[in-house]
Every structure is written in structure tokens, then in C-alpha cells.
Motif scaffolding. Structure first.
Motif, PDB file in Angstrom:
ATOM      1  N   GLN A   1     -29.662-138.307  25.638  1.00 51.34           N
ATOM      2  CA  GLN A   1     -30.757-138.330  26.748  1.00 51.34           C
ATOM      3  C   GLN A   1     -31.108-137.187  26.960  1.00 51.34           C
ATOM      4  O   GLN A   1     -30.476-136.107  26.972  1.00 51.34           O
TER       5      GLN A   1
ATOM      6  N   ALA B   1     -26.035-134.305  30.698  1.00 51.03           N
ATOM      7  CA  ALA B   1     -25.992-134.635  31.946  1.00 51.03           C
ATOM      8  C   ALA B   1     -25.239-133.746  32.922  1.00 51.03           C
ATOM      9  O   ALA B   1     -26.072-133.480  34.023  1.00 51.03           O
TER      10      ALA B   1
ATOM     11  N   GLU C   1     -24.330-135.826  25.388  1.00 50.42           N
ATOM     12  CA  GLU C   1     -24.500-136.731  26.570  1.00 50.42           C
ATOM     13  C   GLU C   1     -23.860-136.004  27.853  1.00 50.42           C
ATOM     14  O   GLU C   1     -24.721-135.850  28.641  1.00 50.42           O
TER      15      GLU C   1
END
Length: 701
Positions: free
Chosen positions: A558, A461, A457
Motif C-alpha cells: 500500500q 500504515a 505494510e
């Protein structure tokens, strides 16, 4: 209390249970149907009417909490003096009383935890273990003992899969060494309490007669969870008598892995001819909407005729509560969004008046708790984790963060941080594929996999912002999350696995992570294993009184590929889920278990690549990597030497994945070296000449 007043408090079926006081009876009681009410009123009615002497009644259940609740209800009904105990508590009381005359001497000390003794037994046999392995071995020994298998019998048990990393023979040897060590130390464990009590009652007729004189009437709750050993003890308590009332629901059998079996419940009427059968199906716990979902889940089960004998016809519950809100189904893009979405909904539910302690988030594995702990913390919602340590307080999580922190100090700039994290955590038990067994090894892997997910993650990001990710960035994120996750938990939302939620209920229940690979769990392959997963979801659904929310995420990380599917079980509960996702094929289930994180394909088979290491190698784990083994082994030998001479960990020099890529590409120039993932400018400057020489020397070997 007037006997008639006791019966007047019951519905017709409960009254049937309570008013027939002698002879064999089996009560098939669905979730929320008031079984505890029925059996406590039965005992109280028997006492009030003079049929029962309180001290001659033994009520047995499976947890100390349930036994305490039963005693409190009996006192309120005027039936003080009745013994309400767990199997172990009742057996221990008898064992301590009869030990001097049946065995002689002072009773052996009871040890509550097997870990230290199993670890010592393993050292004696020179078997390598860690904390997780010891927990799994303890569970396996417990299963063997409640199944009444000696060490020799365990070694011959057909079809038994030993804990990960062991075989039946080695577990059998360890089991025997553990028993020998207990004998040396004059100690016994909880299973010995049952085994020794059984032995005394079988061998000494005077003791058996005395126990049978003491107890004349028996009630056994949660009878679907009885093990062979507990059934043997119950038979000895009874002797030739049949004043036995058992209560259970085969659809709530979820502990088969511990030795529990619903066979005793299902075969009760064959064993006791003429036994009275009463079905409790009026559900007083849940709204019609929740009850309908529970009924539809069980009714949708399909299997071949050969397997049907192993599936008990489920009870069809009838809701007694007023109508409530519809069951909600939520689909999220990824795990983080799901956790945040549920936290937001929970905050609104609390604001509307539902106390936090009347809300629960339930999931399949303990490793799923991390995301919800963090999301609730960020939302300022207090929570408590039931049946497991808080995520950041788990030993493997603490050890993992410590090792990542130490490695971050010497990691080279430009290294693939998620790949480094995987390499480091592999020493603690992480692997790209989840273990196929249950127990502590699986829980440990889930925790470490959660740390890996954080690394992914962070990298995703930062990549979206055009920034590189270092291992220190991952460590900083984990440190921050750990610090912010510590909030007061005295009165808060319950986070629990569905297994640990058995016997509990809440106004609002959130069943989270209900996707293929988690529900049913990936290692559930046989029809019997899938059936147990279906029953587990049934237990989860029936924990809800009024609000039920079912959710899943399409991706683990994500920005990841939306490759997950909602659980196949949800097709029966939601027309929208069924219409959108249809039936789940076996190929899709396998894909869900692999959880691809990015839309990249294998250069060999064209299949989706699941992990960063697979994407780095451009090969899926199932396809052979066509690298030069001579070059690879030579590079590994050089890396070991370099690590020892410089004091740097081997993975800091080069990871295994990078060595594989080097052995596959066989670069012949610095320019070709630079095109290989994991080989940055600083490493070319430091190691480039040596690496190229090794490749040149061994490529033709």
C-alpha cells in the motif's frame, strides 16, 4: 447395454474415437472437450460389442482421483472389470505379484516419503540441509529417476541446474548415498516401483509374456505428461503390439520440471505409421467468451523459426455452451486492494446464487495465498487451500513469527522494523532477491517474503499516521491476522496454484496476481520456459465454466510505487490492457521482478530502489557500495564481541545495513552518527564512543 446406445450418446468426433477399437489411435483433446467421456465410451463399446474382454483392458491415467472417476463411469456403462489405474498403481500390483519369482524373497517395503532417508544420507555425507532443501533434493532425485539417470548419469547430465545451494556433483553423491541407504533398509520408493517393474519385464521373458497375455488393449489419458520411464514401461506392456489409444493436449503440458514431456504425444504418428488421429475441439465446459480468451492466448504466441519446432500447433476450441458474461479484467493499486476487491466480488457472486465451492481463486505461486486467505476471512467467506498448507500453518511461517516475537522483546526503540524483520528472516531462507530455481526453496522464500511484506505494510500504515513502527507492532499484526484467518473451510472458495488446479473446473474462476514477474514467473527466461508459462495460463483460463476474472496489482505494498505491469500474455486478451500498457520491454520485466516499493533512487546509477534495505543504503543491489571495508570488518568484529558479552543478538546491536552505512559515511562526531539510519539516541549513548573510535582507528587502513 446395447452397443448402439453407447455410440448414440456421443458427438461425431467422440463417436469416431469410440467406434474404432483396434490399432493405434491418438486423440488430441482440447480442454473441456469430453475426452474422458470419449475414452470410457470407447472401452464400454468395445466390451458391449464383444471386441474387448473387460479384464484384458488397462486404462492408465495420472491421478488416483481420475482413475476412480473412470472406473465409476465404466461401471455405469456396463463395463465393470476393466482395470483403470495410475502408472504407479498398475506397476505396483505387477511388482508385488512377480517379486517372489523374479527377484526372490519378500517384497521390500514401500516408503511414501523420501525426506527422512534423504536427511540421513545428507548427514552421512556431512551435507548441510534443512526441510526446504530436502524437499528440493527429493524432487531432483525423482526427476533423475523418471528420466532414467543413475547417480553417475545425473552428474553428467548436460545443462541441468541443481537445486539452490548445491551442484550436480554433490546431488549425485547424495543420490547414490540415498540409494545405498534404501538397499540397507530393504525399502523402495515410488520411482523404484516403475524401475523394478521395467527391469523385471526386460530381464524375464516369461513374466513379460504373462503380462502381455493379461492385457491386450491399452488406453493412456493425459499422455502429454508421460515421463521417459513411464513410456518405457508402456512399451514393455505392449511388446510388438499396437492396440494403444493415447489421449492428450500438448497445450496443457505444464509439468516439464518433473520430467514430463509432450514429445511422446507429438511423435506418436511417426512411431505408429497409419495411426488414426482424432481431434476433439468442441468445448462443452466453458462459455464462448472463456473459449475465445483461451484460443487468443495460444494464437498470440510468437517465436523465432528456430524455436517453432518446440511449440505444438494448438487446437482451436469451439464453444458449445450458450453465451455468458464477458471476461473481466481488473487493475488494482496494490496486492491488498486486489485481495479485498476480489473478496468483495466473490461475496456478491455468492449472494447472486453461485455456491462458494463453485468458485476458485487461482495464482502462480503458493506464497500468494496469504492475502486472499485474509481477505476472504475478513469478508466472512469460507475457503479451502488446495495443494498447500494454510499460510499460517506452514512451518517456515510459524518459525518466522516465533523468531520475530523473540527478537521483539530485545529490539531497541527506533530500529527500522522492516529491516530488522528482513535480517531475522534471512536465517530461515529469506533474501532480497527471489531464488532462481523452482521447488520448495522458492515456496519457502515466497512465504517468508510474505511476512516481510506484512512488516512493510505495517510500517507504511503507521508512517501515514505519523507514528513509528516497532518490531512488536509487526508481531502484533501477524498474531492478529493468524487468529482471524482460521475459519471453517469444509465448503468454501478454493484457493489454489494453477498447477494444482489441473483437471478441475469451477463456475467462476479468478486468476489473480497476473503481472510480469509472476506470469510469466521471473525465472522463466528461455523461449521454452516462457512457452510453458503461457500453457500454464491457458490451463488456468480453461478451468472456468462461466465467469472468468483476471486481475493484477500495480504495487506490492500500500502506497508503493506503481511499477508493475500486467502480464504480457494479457495483451492478446484485452484491447484495453494492450492500449494502456503496450508491449513490455525486457528492462520493464526486470523492474517488475524487483518490485520497487517506494519512489527512491540509487545514488550511483539513479535507478529505482526496490527494497527497504536498498533504500536505507541508498544503493541498488546491482551497484557496488563504496564503504571502507576495513572499517566494516572492524565494526563487525566488535559487534560480534558485544553480542557475545551481552547475550543480545548481533542484529539488535546494529544491522549489517547500518554497519555498511557507518563504513561509508565514516562519522567523526555524535552529530554525524545521529544522521545515519539505524543509529538512534540510545545507541549513540551506549555505543557511540566505541563506534567513533573504531572508525577513527581503521579508516586509513
Amino acid at each position: 447395454m446395447n452397443p448402439d446406445d453407447i455410440l448414440d450418446q456421443l458427438d461425431p468426433e467422440q463417436r469416431d474415437v469410440a467406434s474404432h477399437l483396434t490399432g493405434p489411435m491418438v486423440v488430441l483433446a482440447g480442454a473441456g472437450t469430453g475426452k474422458t467421456r470419449a475414452i470410457t465410451h470407447r472401452i464400454a463399446y468395445g466390451v458391449a460389442s464383444g471386441v474387448y474382454t473387460p479384464q484384458q483392458v488397462l486404462a492408465v491415467t495420472f491421478t488416483a482421483r481420475a482413475a476412480a472417476e473412470m472406473r465409476a463411469r465404466l461401471r455405469a456403462l456396463g463395463a465393470s472389470g476393466v482395470q483403470a489405474r495410475t502408472f504407479h498403481s498398475a506397476a505396483l500390483r505387477q511388482l508385488q505379484y512377480f517379486w517372489p519369482q523374479a527377484i526372490g524373497g519378500t517384497p521390500h517395503r514401500l516408503v511414501e516419503n523420501k525426506a527422512a532417508l534423504i536427511a540421513e544420507a545428507a548427514r552421512r555425507l556431512r551435507i548441510s540441509t534443512d526441510r526446504a532443501a530436502i524437499r528440493d533434493l527429493a524432487g531432483e532425485i525423482e526427476w533423475a529417476k523418471v528420466s532414467m539417470l543413475t547417480p553417475e548419469g545425473y552428474a553428467k547430465a548436460p545443462g541441468r541446474e541443481a537445486p539452490s545451494g548445491f551442484d550436480q556433483r554433490s546431488v549425485s553423491r547424495l543420490y547414490q548415498a540415498y540409494e545405498d541407504l534404501k538397499e540397507e533398509r530393504l525399502v523402495i520408493d515410488f520411482e523404484d516401483v516403475l524401475l523394478l517393474t521395467v527391469g523385471i519385464l526386460e530381464d524375464d521373458e516369461r513374466v513379460a509374456a504373462q503380462v502381455r497375455q493379461q492385457y491386450r488393449h491399452f488406453v493412456v489419458d493425459e499422455y502429454q505428461d508421460v515421463s521417459p520411464l513411464q513410456q518405457r514401461l508402456l512399451d514393455l506392456w505392449l511388446g510388438e503390439r499396437s492396440d494403444l489409444c493415447v489421449v492428450g493436449d500438448a497445450s496443457q503440458t505444464i509439468y516439464s520440471f518433473t520430467g514430463a514431456s509432450s514429445r511422446h504425444l507429438l511423435e506418436f504418428t511417426h512411431r505408429y505409421e497409419g495411426a488414426r488421429v482424432v481431434k476433439l475441439v468442441r468445448d462443452y465446459r466453458s462459455t464462448p467468451q472463456v473459449v475465445q480468451a483461451a484460443n487468443e492466448l495460444l494464437a498470440a504466441r510468437k517465436a523465432s523459426p528456430r524455436e517453432d519446432a518446440r511449440w505444438a500447433e494448438p487446437l482451436e476450441l469451439r464453444a458449445q455452451r450458450p453465451s455468458g458474461p464477458a471476461v473481466m479484467f481488473g487493475e488494482f493499486r496494490d496486492d491488498a486492494e486486489e485481495a479485498a476487491g476480489l473478496a468483495e466480488h466473490i461475496a456478491a457472486t455468492v449472494k447472486e446464487g453461485t455456491p462458494a465451492h463453485e468458485i476458485a481463486v487461482l495464482f502462480r505461486t503458493n506464497g500468494q495465498s496469504q492475502a486472499f486467505e485474509e481477505a476472504l476471512s475478513r469478508a466472512g467467506i469460507p475457503y479451502k487451500v488446495r495443494g498447500a498448507e494454510r499460510f499460517y500453518e506452514r512451518r517456515e511461517v510459524k518459525d518466522g513469527i516465533l523468531q520475530l516475537r523473540a527478537a521483539a522483546r530485545s529490539a531497541e526503540p527506533g530500529e527500522d522494523a522492516p529491516a530488522l524483520a528482513r535480517t531475522i528472516l534471512s536465517s530461515l531462507g529469506y533474501s532480497p532477491e527471489a531464488p532462481t530455481t523452482t521447488g520448495a526453496q522458492r515456496e519457502r522464500w515466497e512465504s517468508l517474503a510474505a511476512l516481510v511484506a506484512v512488516a512493510d505494510e505495517v510500517a507504511e500504515a503507521r508512517r501515514s499516521r505519523g507514528e513509528e513502527t516497532s518490531l512488536q507492532d509487526v508481531v502484533d499484526e501477524l498474531t492478529d491476522r493468524a487468529a482471524n484467518a482460521h475459519v471453517p473451510t469444509l465448503d468454501g472458495v478454493t484457493l489454489a496454484s494453477i498447477h494444482t488446479a489441473k483437471g478441475l473446473e469451477w463456475d467462476a474462476v479468478y486468476l489473480a496476481g497476473m503481472s510480469e514477474g509472476l506470469m510469466p514467473i521471473s525465472y522463466a527466461q528461455t523461449q521454452a520456459e516462457i512457452d510453458e508459462e503461457r500453457r500454464l495460463l491457458y490451463v488456468g483460463i480453461t478451468r472456468a465454466r462461466r465467469q472468468l476474472h483476471v486481475s493484477w496489482a500495480l504495487s506490492r505494498t500500500q502506497g508503493g510505487s506503481a511499477s508493475r505491469k500486467p502480464s504480457r500474455f494479457l495483451h492478446a486478451l484485452s484491447p484495453d490492457v494492450r492500449a494502456k500498457h503496450g508491449e513490455v520491454s525486457s528492462r520493464e520485466r526486470a523492474s517488475a521482478r524487483r518490485k520497487p516499493a517506494k519512489a527512491a533512487v540509487c545514488s550511483v546509477c539513479g535507478g529505482a530502489l526496490a527494497t527497504p534495505q536498498e533504500r536505507k543504503l541508498r544503493h541498488c543491489a546491482d551497484c557496488p557500495l563504496s564503504f571502507n571495508e576495513s572499517v566494516y570488518e572492524a565494526l563487525r568484529a566488535w559487534r560480534t564481541s558485544e553480542s557475545e558479552s551481552t547475550g543480545k543478538p548481533a542484529f539488535v546491536v546494529f544491522t549489517d545495513a547500518t554497519l555498511m552505512l557507518l563504513a561509508e559515511a565514516l562519522p567523526s562526531s555524535p552529530q554525524e552518527l545521529a544522521r545515519i539510519s539505524g543509529v538512534g539516541a540510545s545507541k549513540i549513548e551506549r555505543y557511540g564512543e566505541t563506534v567513533l573510535e573504531i572508525v577513527s582507528t581503521h579508516r586509513g587502513s
